[in-house]
Enzyme design. Structure first.
Site, mmCIF file in Angstrom:
data_model
loop_
_atom_site.group_PDB
_atom_site.id
_atom_site.type_symbol
_atom_site.label_atom_id
_atom_site.label_comp_id
_atom_site.label_asym_id
_atom_site.label_seq_id
_atom_site.Cartn_x
_atom_site.Cartn_y
_atom_site.Cartn_z
ATOM 1 C CD GLU A 145 -2.101 -1.124 2.756
ATOM 2 O OE1 GLU A 145 -2.167 -0.204 3.864
ATOM 3 O OE2 GLU A 145 -2.187 -2.190 3.236
ATOM 4 C CE LYS A 147 5.334 4.809 7.004
ATOM 5 N NZ LYS A 147 4.753 6.671 6.942
ATOM 6 C CG ASP A 149 4.295 12.606 4.797
ATOM 7 O OD1 ASP A 149 3.640 11.978 5.682
ATOM 8 O OD2 ASP A 149 4.935 13.554 4.119
ATOM 9 C CE1 TYR A 254 -3.294 2.585 10.243
ATOM 10 C CE2 TYR A 254 -2.956 4.469 7.974
ATOM 11 C CZ TYR A 254 -2.771 3.736 9.059
ATOM 12 O OH TYR A 254 -2.638 5.030 10.226
ATOM 13 C CE LYS A 344 9.646 7.903 5.938
ATOM 14 N NZ LYS A 344 8.600 7.525 6.847
ATOM 15 C CB CYS A 436 11.248 37.111 -25.543
ATOM 16 S SG CYS A 436 11.687 35.820 -25.580
ATOM 17 C CB CYS A 439 12.207 36.451 -29.615
ATOM 18 S SG CYS A 439 11.509 37.271 -29.109
ATOM 19 C CB CYS A 454 7.504 36.027 -25.210
ATOM 20 S SG CYS A 454 7.993 36.692 -26.947
ATOM 21 C CB CYS A 460 8.986 33.950 -29.438
ATOM 22 S SG CYS A 460 10.122 33.474 -28.221
HETATM 23 S S1 IVH Z 1 -0.420 0.765 8.743
HETATM 24 C C1 IVH Z 1 0.579 -1.970 12.383
HETATM 25 N N1 IVH Z 1 -0.294 1.222 6.408
HETATM 26 O O1 IVH Z 1 2.400 5.619 8.951
HETATM 27 C C2 IVH Z 1 0.841 -1.651 11.351
HETATM 28 N N2 IVH Z 1 -0.088 3.062 7.780
HETATM 29 O O2 IVH Z 1 4.739 4.528 10.069
HETATM 30 C C3 IVH Z 1 -0.445 0.437 11.172
HETATM 31 N N3 IVH Z 1 -0.281 5.544 7.319
HETATM 32 O O3 IVH Z 1 1.195 5.740 11.962
HETATM 33 C C4 IVH Z 1 -0.020 0.805 10.458
HETATM 34 N N4 IVH Z 1 0.020 4.992 4.861
HETATM 35 O O4 IVH Z 1 -0.106 6.682 10.050
HETATM 36 C C5 IVH Z 1 0.071 1.975 7.870
HETATM 37 N N5 IVH Z 1 -1.238 1.721 4.376
HETATM 38 C C6 IVH Z 1 -1.092 2.449 5.453
HETATM 39 C C7 IVH Z 1 -0.322 3.568 5.993
HETATM 40 C C8 IVH Z 1 0.463 3.711 6.900
HETATM 41 C C9 IVH Z 1 0.545 5.242 5.810
HETATM 42 C C10 IVH Z 1 1.435 5.618 8.875
HETATM 43 C C11 IVH Z 1 0.343 5.491 10.017
HETATM 44 C C12 IVH Z 1 1.231 5.150 10.657
HETATM 45 C C13 IVH Z 1 2.877 4.944 10.177
HETATM 46 C C14 IVH Z 1 3.594 5.011 10.227
#
Ligand code: IVH
Length: 698
Positions: A145, A147, A149, A254, A344, A436, A439, A454, A460
């Site tokens: 999945e 991650k 942010d 998630y 990461k 510009c 040209c 321009c 140009c």
């Molecule tokens: S699973 C037991 N899945 O990342 C597993 N976390 O660094 C719990 N996060 O606190 C987390 N996308 O806030 C999971 N697809 C995803 C995620 C995800 C973002 C965040 C989440 C967690 C943090 C951990």
């Protein structure tokens, strides 16, 4: 009006809102929704005792006091161990496999390993564990999945009703942020199911999309946030839900916390599908595969490529063992599970020095300031340029040449300058040139805008080159062999002066250039020839009419079917086209009112650009006007199936009614299948569905 009517109105509004905010497939116009919402408000004023907690009016409540209530998590909210390379990812799951072998759960091993493998392993005895570990590793079902942010939230539902939303806090005790959580439209106030679980905690990430973040940061009355994550966190912790409502957030689940309900799950991915069924958003970029080093690498590359195109920021990928039984066996250490890891992405923010600012001339003549930087390694690449957008941005940042600056490589492929970290010793002001750089024509500010342009138009060279690059690009005529560098050179030499010149190119024009042999030149000409047969909508995109991008061009092509009809269409007719407003309509009209443009179009056609006019509509939407409902477990992700259906013109809805055309019932389909049977709606199983799709794509 009875209480029953009131309840129906609530259900109707929630259904429309779900279609809009969760499925990204609106069922009604905003105006229709607004009218019904106002009707609801009036009703609730007249009958305050009727108000139900899932009424959409209940999303915005009162301002809360400055101390958030503490909420203990029944099941701890874990965080994740990080992996910063392929090796670390691989090692994490090898360790998991070894742990499982150490647990000597032969029964489970036998399920996962082939009989011969077990036998062989037992024969080897001493090397058994090592052998079994490497065998088992490749049998681990991995669920990947993005991650997200954002900000972790746990939502508690009891008997289908949202009770509270809590932050993660220290993992054991969080804070009550129900008042702002409720303003998030993709969080259902009531679960969409007839058999709600007694208790269900849905855990996931609240986030702000990149576009909402940019808009927010541009609006004057809000202090600037550093990034979408901070903006999301700040919004969640607002005391006033009204303010939160104005900064739309989204939620994608998630995982699951406390649960007591009838439905049983054996896989993590089943839980996520279930969340989709009961009203939550699903992530279309989740992906399942078997653990191998190559698979981890491929998946990482897949996400890295996707990253810049996603609507939200992601800071890595989360890999989880999909089998819940194995998850349980592995358990967790202190704060993180032994069955999931976060791979990461490399750091995204760096500081460097602003060496100079150049001005680039784009396809429409707009001058964009570009920062020349002391090269720096950020987000996995060495960066020496960054965009500065426009002069207002430079002023906002109070930026001068020589300053130490922070740059951010995130949503955009091109990095951005985010702030001045320290002023340079010698500071040189950045000024828009009066002429510009390409040209030498005069540069003028565009009325009511922050941009400068321009005035050189087609004299140009920069504009001509950009225009031709756009025409040949992937989403336009897709002349792959004709690269941007080559176009620049051909423009400089005066060989290409407009897009029609592409079709007048001779072998010599190219082969005589440095580094381009005859062989290459032949290839390029063949690619040009091969690209001539196109689609009407692609040709329209390639014309580069302002505001007419790929999807606008598709709508126009679908509506008018032929170039002649489009060329002569008046504004009144043009605005009838879906998603075409008066600005776009005007641009189209202005484009075709111009003699030079018309000549250009005719020249392109004379040069051999063609398309099959009938094909546009016929093939495009064989399922137009059909409404489909998906239910049960399907072998590909729902969003994929949904996209496929929508691509064929069907609408995909979440509830079965007499208007439903087909119900696609996967395995273990329940109430929706039953409803379809009762209503006499056509039901297809997955095999029949796949056959249908195949026959349609022939
Ligand atoms: S699973 C037991 N899945 O990342 C597993 N976390 O660094 C719990 N996060 O606190 C987390 N996308 O806030 C999971 N697809 C995803 C995620 C995800 C973002 C965040 C989440 C967690 C943090 C951990």
């Amino acid at each position: 009006m009875t209480f029953k009517n009131y309840q129906q109105l609530v259900a109707q509004l929630n259904c429309w809102s779900h279609a809009y905010h969760v499925l990204d497939a609106p069922l009604v116009l905003d105006s229709e929704y607004d009218a019904a919402f106002r009707e609801l408000q009036t009703l609730e004023k007249q009958h305050p005792t009727w108000i139900v907690s899932e009424s959409p009016t209940q999303r915005v409540g009162d301002i809360v006091s400055s101390v958030f209530r503490k909420i203990p998590h029944e099941i701890k909210m874990l965080s994740l161990e990080n992996a910063f390379s392929l090796e670390e990812t691989n090692a994490f799951f090898l360790r998991a496999a070894k742990n499982l072998v150490d647990l000597e759960d032969f029964e489970k091993l036998e399920n996962l390993l082939a009989e011969t493998a077990i036998k062989k392993a037992q024969e080897l005895k001493s090397e058994f564990k090592e052998f079994a570990t490497s065998e088992l590793f490749e049998k681990l079902p991995i669920f990947s999945e993005p991650k997200l942010d954002g900000f972790a939230i746990s939502l508690r539902y009891e008997n289908g009703i949202l009770i509270y939303g809590a932050t993660r806090g220290d993992g054991e005790i969080g804070e009550d942020v129900t008042h702002t959580i409720k303003t998030i439209q993709s969080i259902p106030l009531k679960l969409q199911t007839d058999i709600p679980p007694e208790v269900l905690e849905v855990r996931g990430e609240v986030f702000m999309t990149k576009s909402v973040f940019e808009q927010l940061n541009q609006s004057a009355n809000v202090r600037s946030f550093v990034n979408p994550r901070n903006a999301a966190a700040g919004t969640i912790r607002q005391l006033n839900p009204k303010a939160a409502m104005e900064r739309p957030l989204q939620f994608i689940p998630y995982g699951m916390g406390a649960y007591s309900g009838e439905r049983e799950f054996t896989r993590h991915s089943e839980i996520l599908s279930y969340f989709g069924e009961i009203g939550f958003k699903s992530n279309p970029n989740n992906h399942a595969f078997w653990a191998t080093k190559t698979a981890f690498e491929q998946d990482y590359q897949r996400m890295e490529k996707l990253r810049d195109f996603l609507p939200m920021e992601i800071d890595g990928i989360v890999y989880k063992i999909d089998d819940l039984n194995l998850q349980e066996k592995l358990g967790f250490i202190s704060r993180s599970p032994k069955w999931a890891v976060a791979r990461k992405f490399p750091a995204q923010v760096m500081t460097t020095t602003l060496l100079d600012v150049d001005f680039q001339v784009g396809r429409t003549g707009v001058l964009t300031p570009v920062a020349r930087l002391e090269p720096v390694f950020v987000g996995g690449v060495t960066v020496s340029n960054a965009t500065l957008h426009n002069m207002d941005e430079i002023e906002r940042l109070n930026l001068c040449i020589g300053d130490k600056i922070e740059i951010h490589r995130a949503g955009d492929v091109i990095p951005k300058v985010t702030k001045v970290v320290a002023e340079g010793e010698t500071r040189q002001n950045i000024v828009m040139p009066s002429h510009c750089p390409v040209c030498s024509s005069s540069v003028q500010r565009i009325e009511n805008q922050t941009a400068y342009r321009c005035s050189g138009g087609l004299i140009c060279a920069a504009q001509i080159a950009e225009r031709i690059k756009y025409y040949a690009s992937r989403n336009c005529m897709n002349i792959r062999q004709l690269g941007t560098k080559l176009i620049e050179v051909l423009c400089e030499q005066g060989i290409l002066n407009n897009v029609v010149d592409i079709y007048r190119l001779q072998i010599d024009d190219i082969s005589k250039l440095e580094g381009q042999g005859e062989k290459n030149a032949t290839k390029i000409l063949a690619a040009i020839e091969g690209s001539k047969h196109t689609k009407f909508s692609t040709f329209l995109t390639a014309l580069g009419i302002p505001e007419v991008g790929e999807s606008g061009a598709k709508n126009l092509a679908r509506y008018f079917e032929s170039l002649e009809k489009l060329r002569t269409a008046d504004i009144e007719t043009l605005v009838q086209v879906p998603d075409v407003g008066s600005i776009t309509a005007n641009n189209v009209r202005t484009f075709f009112d111009d003699t030079a443009n018309n000549q250009l179009v005719d020249d392109l056609l004379a040069a051999g650009v063609t398309w099959d006019e009938n094909k546009i509509v016929e093939n495009l939407q064989p399922l137009a006007e059909q409404t489909w409902v998906l239910t049960g477990t399907l072998s590909s992700p729902r969003n994929e199936i949904k996209e496929k259906l929508e691509g064929l013109g069907a609408k995909v809805s979440s509830s079965v009614s007499a208007k439903t055309t087909v119900v696609l019932a996967g395995e273990a389909a329940g109430s929706k299948r039953k409803q379809a049977e009762d209503l006499g709606v056509k039901i297809l199983d997955e095999t029949q569905f796949l056959e249908l799709i195949e026959s349609l794509s022939k």
